[in-house]
Design a protein around this motif. Sequence first.
Motif, PDB file in Angstrom:
ATOM      1  N   THR A   6       0.825  -1.211   0.000  1.00  0.00           N
ATOM      2  CA  THR A   6       0.000   0.000   0.000  1.00  0.00           C
ATOM      3  C   THR A   6       0.862   1.265   0.000  1.00  0.00           C
ATOM      4  O   THR A   6       0.354   2.352  -0.220  1.00  0.00           O
ATOM      5  CB  THR A   6      -0.939   0.051   1.216  1.00  0.00           C
ATOM      6  N   ASN A   9       2.986   3.565  -3.922  1.00  0.00           N
ATOM      7  CA  ASN A   9       2.758   4.815  -4.644  1.00  0.00           C
ATOM      8  C   ASN A   9       2.893   6.059  -3.765  1.00  0.00           C
ATOM      9  O   ASN A   9       2.435   7.140  -4.138  1.00  0.00           O
ATOM     10  CB  ASN A   9       1.366   4.802  -5.283  1.00  0.00           C
ATOM     11  N   TYR A  36      -1.070   0.446  -9.545  1.00  0.00           N
ATOM     12  CA  TYR A  36      -1.874  -0.394  -8.659  1.00  0.00           C
ATOM     13  C   TYR A  36      -2.678  -1.440  -9.430  1.00  0.00           C
ATOM     14  O   TYR A  36      -2.829  -2.573  -8.965  1.00  0.00           O
ATOM     15  CB  TYR A  36      -2.802   0.476  -7.808  1.00  0.00           C
ATOM     16  N   LEU A 184      -5.230  -3.874  -2.554  1.00  0.00           N
ATOM     17  CA  LEU A 184      -5.155  -2.621  -3.317  1.00  0.00           C
ATOM     18  C   LEU A 184      -6.477  -2.155  -3.909  1.00  0.00           C
ATOM     19  O   LEU A 184      -6.621  -0.961  -4.208  1.00  0.00           O
ATOM     20  CB  LEU A 184      -4.132  -2.775  -4.446  1.00  0.00           C
ATOM     21  N   ILE A 188      -7.584   1.826  -5.511  1.00  0.00           N
ATOM     22  CA  ILE A 188      -7.555   2.096  -6.947  1.00  0.00           C
ATOM     23  C   ILE A 188      -8.713   3.025  -7.305  1.00  0.00           C
ATOM     24  O   ILE A 188      -9.883   2.651  -7.190  1.00  0.00           O
ATOM     25  CB  ILE A 188      -7.627   0.792  -7.764  1.00  0.00           C
TER      26      ILE A 188
END
Length: 203
Positions: A6, A9, A36, A184, A188
């Motif tokens: 997680t 990014n 992702y 994820l 997203i």
Amino acid sequence: MKLDITKTNQAIERLLETTDNPRHRFLLQAYHRHRYLEIAGRYEEIFAPDMMVEDPVYHLHALGLNTTLRGQDAIRNLYRTWAETGECVMYTDDEKIAVGDNMVASMMTGYQFKPGKVLAAAGFDIDDENAMYIYKAREEMVWPYDDHGRLIGEDVWEVDPDNAEIIKLDPADVITTQEAAEILNPLIKPLPSFDETVARSRR
């Protein structure tokens, strides 16, 4: 080595906090979403008409690869293979990102899951073909985008392949493609409309 995907990014998210240019914000959001989706094994969504051009080209010289992929079919086959083998699960650390009107550039330490059989087939010396490993290396990337914010391709280099690390994972630390998706999916986000985003900035 249990990776917190997680946080993959987080450098993008930090740059978004200080980026006001609407075009640049869109590219960073597209970059964030693409990565992702890839890690979660949801690769088909990467090929949406508002995210990728019809004839993309990937130049990959990293993570044990040295190849050029031309066209959506070739790139889709790579993503499909990675989703099936678990190689889609990646992580970045110490990332620095720059964004321009038609590109996103990045420098990072990259981590990619690699099955022992894949590494052995590529000529790497590993002790267990049935284990999962991490390929860790310094990478540099440039992702060019067209005037409508669609990905033209990826240019990926491994800075010093001789210093790459191959790390055997404890089975408890392996993240499967399905598990990555579960982790994820809540993070997203859909892309805004590029045309509306840019049009608002011109008013």
